[in-house]
Design an enzyme around this catalytic site. Structure first.
Site, mmCIF file in Angstrom:
data_model
loop_
_atom_site.group_PDB
_atom_site.id
_atom_site.type_symbol
_atom_site.label_atom_id
_atom_site.label_comp_id
_atom_site.label_asym_id
_atom_site.label_seq_id
_atom_site.Cartn_x
_atom_site.Cartn_y
_atom_site.Cartn_z
ATOM 1 N N ILE A 15 6.234 3.288 0.139
ATOM 2 C CA ILE A 15 7.031 2.092 0.449
ATOM 3 C C ILE A 15 8.021 1.820 -0.688
ATOM 4 C CG2 ILE A 15 6.963 -0.375 0.998
ATOM 5 C CD1 ILE A 15 4.043 0.075 1.973
ATOM 6 N N SER A 88 -3.620 2.964 -3.398
ATOM 7 C CA SER A 88 -3.424 2.392 -2.064
ATOM 8 C C SER A 88 -4.317 2.978 -0.966
ATOM 9 C CB SER A 88 -1.957 2.570 -1.653
ATOM 10 O OG SER A 88 -1.693 3.944 -1.411
ATOM 11 N N THR A 133 -1.347 -6.705 1.080
ATOM 12 C CA THR A 133 -1.744 -6.072 2.335
ATOM 13 C C THR A 133 -2.482 -7.050 3.243
ATOM 14 O OG1 THR A 133 -3.257 -4.413 3.228
ATOM 15 C CG2 THR A 133 -3.795 -5.242 1.056
ATOM 16 N N ASP A 134 -2.464 -6.761 4.538
ATOM 17 C CA ASP A 134 -3.239 -7.597 5.480
ATOM 18 C C ASP A 134 -4.745 -7.381 5.313
ATOM 19 O OD1 ASP A 134 -3.442 -5.029 6.580
ATOM 20 O OD2 ASP A 134 -2.732 -5.597 8.570
ATOM 21 N N GLU A 135 -5.131 -6.295 4.606
ATOM 22 C CA GLU A 135 -6.565 -5.994 4.490
ATOM 23 C C GLU A 135 -7.321 -7.053 3.698
ATOM 24 O OE1 GLU A 135 -7.698 -2.001 3.705
ATOM 25 O OE2 GLU A 135 -6.060 -1.159 4.867
ATOM 26 N N TYR A 158 -10.715 -1.217 -2.223
ATOM 27 C CA TYR A 158 -9.251 -1.344 -2.217
ATOM 28 C C TYR A 158 -8.835 -2.776 -1.897
ATOM 29 C CZ TYR A 158 -4.534 -1.397 -0.259
ATOM 30 O OH TYR A 158 -3.237 -1.740 0.033
ATOM 31 N N LYS A 162 -6.953 -5.678 -4.161
ATOM 32 C CA LYS A 162 -5.672 -6.309 -3.788
ATOM 33 C C LYS A 162 -5.849 -7.825 -3.682
ATOM 34 C CE LYS A 162 -2.188 -4.647 -2.891
ATOM 35 N NZ LYS A 162 -1.022 -4.267 -3.743
ATOM 36 N N ARG A 222 -5.063 -0.772 14.395
ATOM 37 C CA ARG A 222 -4.148 -1.134 13.310
ATOM 38 C C ARG A 222 -2.823 -1.597 13.938
ATOM 39 N NH1 ARG A 222 -8.363 -0.980 11.231
ATOM 40 N NH2 ARG A 222 -9.050 0.142 9.371
#
Ligand code: NAD
Ligand code: DAU
Length: 352
Positions: A15, A88, A133-135, A158, A162, A222
């Site tokens: 990205i 990531s 991130t949406d996670e 991860y 984040k 996803r």
């Protein structure tokens, strides 16, 4: 256009390289400093087309090195930071969580400390933009969407790292008045993505007639967004977002892994002149990811309403464009899938 010096961290990654390219090309009056450690995921070949531009500078450095970060901030006196550098990949965080804690948490803290020190007498016009991130929101059942107000519930090393970094950014804003903004985005796809992630890994395997490993039953969902649409959202939020705010970014484009891979197989059968159904035969169900989040889906209405953003491409077109890019850039893929990647692949998929 005002002259500014902008730090983009992780600009040699997937990205980050799209964000660097966009800013270097669209804002010739900005100096863009790309700071990257060049881990296995960082690749300067991702930026070949802009590396000689006069407003681009590359600095090889590790954000975990606090003193180096302070020195670099003192040297360049950045007006803005767009922070993408991170470990990531969820699977790597499951097998080796330490790097995620150092880079994603300690590294982000170091950048916040350096920015605070550099901007202590003058925060007007400055901005620290943290890409998340949406996670961090956890996993959804069959219904519902993540909103900016959804409670954090990270479930992998991860996403926990984040989430920690997001909390630190908010704490620096709240406690010290650091001008900061955060966005949380869904799964990106497009060119220059490292082939440990589902889409480029599958394209590469299909091209080479190798099995396509699908975790569990392929039912996990996803929300996919074209990477250049994410870069556009980052540009808008960097320039027009409000300090202290969070913006969710998503494609409104949910796919189960198995349906996505079937679509990819159909596209590749056509592009590679194979009989329809040939690539699907490569689908192989393998042991599930530990703690595998079932579903992510993003409500990005705030970003659409407040900043007028929207995805530019429908998914089938975006995926076709992505496949075309990987097929036309075999050399890029071959260079990064030799050596270390083979060892990673064998270890990662042998365990399943
Ligand atoms: P990536 O793994 O492709 O790239 C990460 C980059 O960071 C690499 O160039 C790497 O060399 C660099 N880096 C890693 N550790 C570093 C360190 N200690 N110091 C300096 N540089 C370091 O990642 P990506 O997929 O491009 O993700 C970029 C950011 O966007 C990450 O913060 C990630 O959490 C976030 N994000 C990714 C997605 C996605 O779908 N890929 C979605 C939402 C948010
Ligand atoms: O949601 C945003 C996140 O999307 C980002 O924060 C992460 O950095 C990014 O890696 C991505 O995380 P995912 O775990 O969703 O992406 P990945 O491509 O690894 O996996 C996508 C889905 O496909 C997931 O359900 C796991 C599955 N999968 C993945 C691989 C690599 C497989 O079934 N087989 C595979 O070989």
């Amino acid at each position: 256009m005002e002259k500014k010096t902008i730090l983009i961290t992780g600009g040699a990654g997937f990205i980050g390289s799209h964000v660097v390219r966009r800013f270097v090309n669209m804002y010739p009056d900005y100096t863009i400093v790309n700071l990257d450690k060049l881990t296995y995921a960082g690749n300067l070949a991702n930026l070949k087309d802009i590396e000689k531009k006069p407003n681009y500078v590359f600095v090889k450095a590790d954000i975990v090195d606090e003193n180096r970060m302070k020195e670099i901030f003192q040297q360049y006196r950045f007006d803005g930071v767009i922070h993408l550098a991170a470990e990531s990949h969820v699977d790597r965080s499951i097998s080796h969580p330490n790097e995620f804690i150092y880079t994603n948490i300690v590294g982000t803290a170091n950048l916040l400390i350096a920015a605070r020190e550099c901007w202590k007498d003058h925060t007007e016009g400055k901005r620290f933009y943290h890409i998340s991130t949406d996670e961090v929101y956890g996993s959804l059942g069959k219904e519902g969407l993540f909103k900016e107000t959804t409670s954090y519930d990270p479930r992998s090393p991860y996403s926990a790292s984040k989430a920690s970094s997001d909390h630190l950014v908010r704490a620096f804003h709240h406690t010290y008045g650091l001008p900061a903004v955060i966005s949380n985005c869904s799964n990106n796809y497009g060119s220059y993505q490292f082939p440990e992630k589902l889409i480029p890994l599958s394209i590469n395997n299909i091209r080479n007639n190798k099995p396509i490993p699908i975790y569990g039953k392929g039912e996990n969902v996803r929300d996919w967004l074209f990477v250049e649409d994410h870069a556009h959202a980052i540009d808008l939020i960097f320039h027009k977002g409000k300090d202290g705010e969070t913006y969710n970014i998503g494609g409104n484009n949910e796919w189960s892994n198995i349906n996505l891979i079937r679509l990819l197989c159909r596209i590749l059968d056509r592009k590679l002149d194979r009989q329809p159904g040939t690539s699907e035969k490569l689908i192989t169900f393998v042991k599930d990811r530990a703690g595998h989040d079932l579903r992510y889906a993003i409500d990005s209405s705030k970003l659409r309403r407040e900043l007028g953003w929207g995805p530019s491409l429908d998914f089938e077109k975006g995926l076709e464009k992505t496949v075309d890019w990987y097929l036309a850039n075999e050399e890029w893929m071959n260079n990064i899938t030799s050596g270390e990647y083979q060892k990673y692949y064998e270890l990662q998929y042998k365990l399943r």
